[in-house]
Design a protein around this motif. Sequence first.
Motif, PDB file in Angstrom:
ATOM      1  N   LEU B 132      54.217  12.599  54.188  1.00  0.00           N
ATOM      2  CA  LEU B 132      54.447  11.430  53.335  1.00  0.00           C
ATOM      3  C   LEU B 132      53.968  11.645  51.904  1.00  0.00           C
ATOM      4  CD1 LEU B 132      53.270   8.586  55.781  1.00  0.00           C
ATOM      5  CD2 LEU B 132      55.619   9.294  55.285  1.00  0.00           C
ATOM      6  N   GLY B 133      53.411  12.817  51.614  1.00  0.00           N
ATOM      7  CA  GLY B 133      52.940  13.097  50.257  1.00  0.00           C
ATOM      8  C   GLY B 133      51.654  12.390  49.895  1.00  0.00           C
ATOM      9  N   LEU B 134      50.807  12.138  50.888  1.00  0.00           N
ATOM     10  CA  LEU B 134      49.553  11.431  50.607  1.00  0.00           C
ATOM     11  C   LEU B 134      48.379  12.389  50.428  1.00  0.00           C
ATOM     12  CD1 LEU B 134      49.808   8.556  53.265  1.00  0.00           C
ATOM     13  CD2 LEU B 134      50.517   8.491  50.882  1.00  0.00           C
ATOM     14  N   ILE B 135      48.635  13.691  50.669  1.00  0.00           N
ATOM     15  CA  ILE B 135      47.545  14.661  50.587  1.00  0.00           C
ATOM     16  C   ILE B 135      47.365  15.109  49.142  1.00  0.00           C
ATOM     17  CG2 ILE B 135      46.778  16.955  51.375  1.00  0.00           C
ATOM     18  CD1 ILE B 135      46.774  14.931  53.616  1.00  0.00           C
ATOM     19  N   ASN B 136      46.129  15.376  48.761  1.00  0.00           N
ATOM     20  CA  ASN B 136      45.812  15.817  47.417  1.00  0.00           C
ATOM     21  C   ASN B 136      46.253  14.836  46.352  1.00  0.00           C
ATOM     22  OD1 ASN B 136      44.290  17.895  46.582  1.00  0.00           O
ATOM     23  ND2 ASN B 136      45.744  19.456  47.253  1.00  0.00           N
ATOM     24  N   SER B 137      46.138  13.558  46.653  1.00  0.00           N
ATOM     25  CA  SER B 137      46.533  12.563  45.673  1.00  0.00           C
ATOM     26  C   SER B 137      45.622  11.359  45.802  1.00  0.00           C
ATOM     27  CB  SER B 137      48.001  12.192  45.883  1.00  0.00           C
ATOM     28  OG  SER B 137      48.144  10.837  46.222  1.00  0.00           O
ATOM     29  N   ILE B 138      45.193  10.852  44.662  1.00  0.00           N
ATOM     30  CA  ILE B 138      44.287   9.702  44.705  1.00  0.00           C
ATOM     31  C   ILE B 138      44.994   8.454  45.231  1.00  0.00           C
ATOM     32  CG2 ILE B 138      42.950   8.145  43.209  1.00  0.00           C
ATOM     33  CD1 ILE B 138      41.571  10.507  42.105  1.00  0.00           C
ATOM     34  N   PRO B 139      46.223   8.161  44.771  1.00  0.00           N
ATOM     35  CA  PRO B 139      46.925   7.024  45.388  1.00  0.00           C
ATOM     36  C   PRO B 139      47.090   7.220  46.892  1.00  0.00           C
ATOM     37  CG  PRO B 139      48.060   7.703  43.399  1.00  0.00           C
ATOM     38  CD  PRO B 139      46.993   8.723  43.638  1.00  0.00           C
ATOM     39  N   GLY B 140      47.256   8.463  47.333  1.00  0.00           N
ATOM     40  CA  GLY B 140      47.418   8.752  48.749  1.00  0.00           C
ATOM     41  C   GLY B 140      46.196   8.357  49.553  1.00  0.00           C
ATOM     42  N   ILE B 141      45.022   8.729  49.076  1.00  0.00           N
ATOM     43  CA  ILE B 141      43.806   8.405  49.840  1.00  0.00           C
ATOM     44  C   ILE B 141      43.543   6.906  49.771  1.00  0.00           C
ATOM     45  CG2 ILE B 141      42.014   8.727  48.059  1.00  0.00           C
ATOM     46  CD1 ILE B 141      40.335  10.128  50.185  1.00  0.00           C
ATOM     47  N   ILE B 142      43.942   6.264  48.672  1.00  0.00           N
ATOM     48  CA  ILE B 142      43.761   4.810  48.570  1.00  0.00           C
ATOM     49  C   ILE B 142      44.588   4.110  49.652  1.00  0.00           C
ATOM     50  CG2 ILE B 142      44.245   2.802  47.103  1.00  0.00           C
ATOM     51  CD1 ILE B 142      43.410   4.548  44.702  1.00  0.00           C
ATOM     52  N   ILE B 143      45.822   4.577  49.830  1.00  0.00           N
ATOM     53  CA  ILE B 143      46.675   4.001  50.873  1.00  0.00           C
ATOM     54  C   ILE B 143      46.041   4.191  52.252  1.00  0.00           C
ATOM     55  CG2 ILE B 143      48.885   4.364  52.081  1.00  0.00           C
ATOM     56  CD1 ILE B 143      50.148   4.677  49.314  1.00  0.00           C
ATOM     57  N   MET B 144      45.427   5.362  52.459  1.00  0.00           N
ATOM     58  CA  MET B 144      44.767   5.591  53.755  1.00  0.00           C
ATOM     59  C   MET B 144      43.618   4.613  53.953  1.00  0.00           C
ATOM     60  SD  MET B 144      44.813   9.657  54.259  1.00  0.00           S
ATOM     61  CE  MET B 144      46.339  10.588  54.119  1.00  0.00           C
ATOM     62  N   TYR B 145      42.851   4.367  52.887  1.00  0.00           N
ATOM     63  CA  TYR B 145      41.757   3.401  53.001  1.00  0.00           C
ATOM     64  C   TYR B 145      42.286   1.996  53.308  1.00  0.00           C
ATOM     65  CZ  TYR B 145      38.043   6.622  51.720  1.00  0.00           C
ATOM     66  OH  TYR B 145      37.133   7.652  51.732  1.00  0.00           O
ATOM     67  N   PHE B 146      43.477   1.669  52.790  1.00  0.00           N
ATOM     68  CA  PHE B 146      44.070   0.372  53.163  1.00  0.00           C
ATOM     69  C   PHE B 146      44.153   0.297  54.690  1.00  0.00           C
ATOM     70  CE2 PHE B 146      46.949  -0.198  49.137  1.00  0.00           C
ATOM     71  CZ  PHE B 146      45.804  -0.323  48.374  1.00  0.00           C
ATOM     72  N   GLY B 147      44.736   1.344  55.264  1.00  0.00           N
ATOM     73  CA  GLY B 147      44.962   1.345  56.706  1.00  0.00           C
ATOM     74  C   GLY B 147      43.676   1.295  57.512  1.00  0.00           C
ATOM     75  N   PHE B 148      42.627   2.015  57.036  1.00  0.00           N
ATOM     76  CA  PHE B 148      41.373   2.022  57.791  1.00  0.00           C
ATOM     77  C   PHE B 148      40.531   0.781  57.520  1.00  0.00           C
ATOM     78  CE2 PHE B 148      42.235   6.660  57.861  1.00  0.00           C
ATOM     79  CZ  PHE B 148      42.245   6.802  59.232  1.00  0.00           C
ATOM     80  N   GLY B 149      40.743   0.159  56.345  1.00  0.00           N
ATOM     81  CA  GLY B 149      39.919  -0.987  55.989  1.00  0.00           C
ATOM     82  C   GLY B 149      40.389  -2.291  56.587  1.00  0.00           C
TER      83      GLY B 149
END
Lengths: 304, 275
Positions: B132-149
């Motif tokens: 999904l292109g979420l690796i090595n990207s700050i917006p990518g990790i932010i989206i992951m935190y949405f899911g975990f938060g």
Amino acid sequence: MKAYTQRAAFSRRHRIVKNILSYATFVGPALLFFAVIQIVPFMMGVYYSFTSWNGISAVTEFVGLENYKRIFTDDERFFNSFVFTTKFMFAAVVISNMIGLSLALMLDAALKTKNILRTVFFLPNVIGGLLLGFIWQFIFVRGFAAVGDITNLSFFQQPWLGDAQTAFWGIVIVFSWQISGYMMVIYIAALQGIDQSLLDSAKIDGANGFHMLTKIIIPLILPAFTICFFLTISMAFKIFDLNLSLTGGGPFNSTQSVAINIYQEAFTQNNYGLGTAKSIIFFVVVAIFTLVQVMMTKKREVEA
Amino acid sequence: MRNRYTKRTFVLELFTILLAIIFLVPFYFVVVNSFKSFSEILVDAAALPSEWLLSNYVEVWQVLDFPTAFLNSLIITVFSIMGIVVISSMAAWKMVRTPGKLSNFLFILFVSAMVVPFQAVMIPLVKLGGTLGLINSIPGIIIMYFGFGVPLSLFLYHGFVKSVPVEVEESAYIDGCSQFGIFWRIVFPLLKPITVTVIILNTLWIWNDYLLPLLVLQDTSLRTIPLATSSFFAQYTKQWDMGLAALILGIAPIIMFFLFLQRHIIQGITSGSIK
């Protein structure tokens, strides 16, 4: 007449569509992110746990229960990491809750400095486990040695991180130092919910401190125990950062937590299929431990 | 009886202060030694420095590229939390106000995710994140935190919304206010106490998180503070003078955040863990 009912039916349908749309706009985003980041990977994990995926090749060979069989019959290190994590969990839960409750009982009294003291005891919680581990590595290696030179106490003169036994207790000490303040805050909140007149009348009836604690205070704050035990069990079981930076799992893998074992299996050894199988087993064990604990303490709450 | 200050209370107070001082000793060691030269640390780690050196800090600041790491941590934490607050408050409110099988099912689904350890999803997540292109990207990790938060935050909002009276919302609806209007202008301001809790709990978690950034942010320029500090340690193992200065720099921002907001934080933790 017919036109009227048609219009009514249309507006009802219109309202239903509107309701669905509004539900989707409000709940949809949360569900979408949650599904993409947690549900889908979890499902993929269940599938990968039956494959020999190595993380690089796109083709994954389906191997059935092979990974699970291997974990249960031929992976002593994983088994040892489970034994370590379980022992650690029991020690950490008992010690950090005892300290947390004692601090709460002391700081529930009318101390003039209680706000500052609460802040102090809570402080380690705001620092991440990784940095805390590094801090304590220094304390164990240089700080304890310096204190040992001054006081001559053998407690401080041991090779704290170099021996399997002391390294275990080292992690317990640091973990308890970190989270006791958190437990203290929860216990204080519960203590403040106790009706003061109950304690006063018990005192008049001649109850001593120990009886007050065991017969009145503890039964009344059982809900706080449920929460604190749940939190400490799940935090201790999932320990990773603190463990990694403090001992790195050593000496000789004696303090390797399950979380570190899974991480290494996947990202160091490139055994992604095997790693996911371990993570599924880990999930089941964590779920069972926390559910059983909540059910047990909840039952006591009702009886009280 | 609880409020009377007796001799016993005084003794208890002294004892607790003594405990607190012992509790803080690790910080003393780290702070004091971060101003010493390496050889002085080895000679006596307990003593005050003969001369307070700032050179460790100056060097670490540059080697770590501290401003970059700090900014990365800040951006990730702030945007993750903004997203988590928006999506979980909206969802929780709608679910409470639309009782039924669907809302029930979704609530159980969200809540049960709280017992799933991160390790159980991380391996496939890295693969999926790559696709999904979420690796090595700050917006990518932010989206992951949405899911975990979402699970914990939604759980907290859900409990709180149940105590908010529905009457105001109904009268606003009759006055022709839209759903969005009702939520953002009437409900969301009422949720402020629990929003503070959600912000605090997520700040402590996301700012300090190590494993997810380790898996997702491989570029040196994207490193967060825990990542930068740990790679510093790996490179300069046992070089305590520099290492301790790095640790102090690493924990300073979150400690200041805590000291400024300590009353709210302790209250927030309390209301977050006891319903």
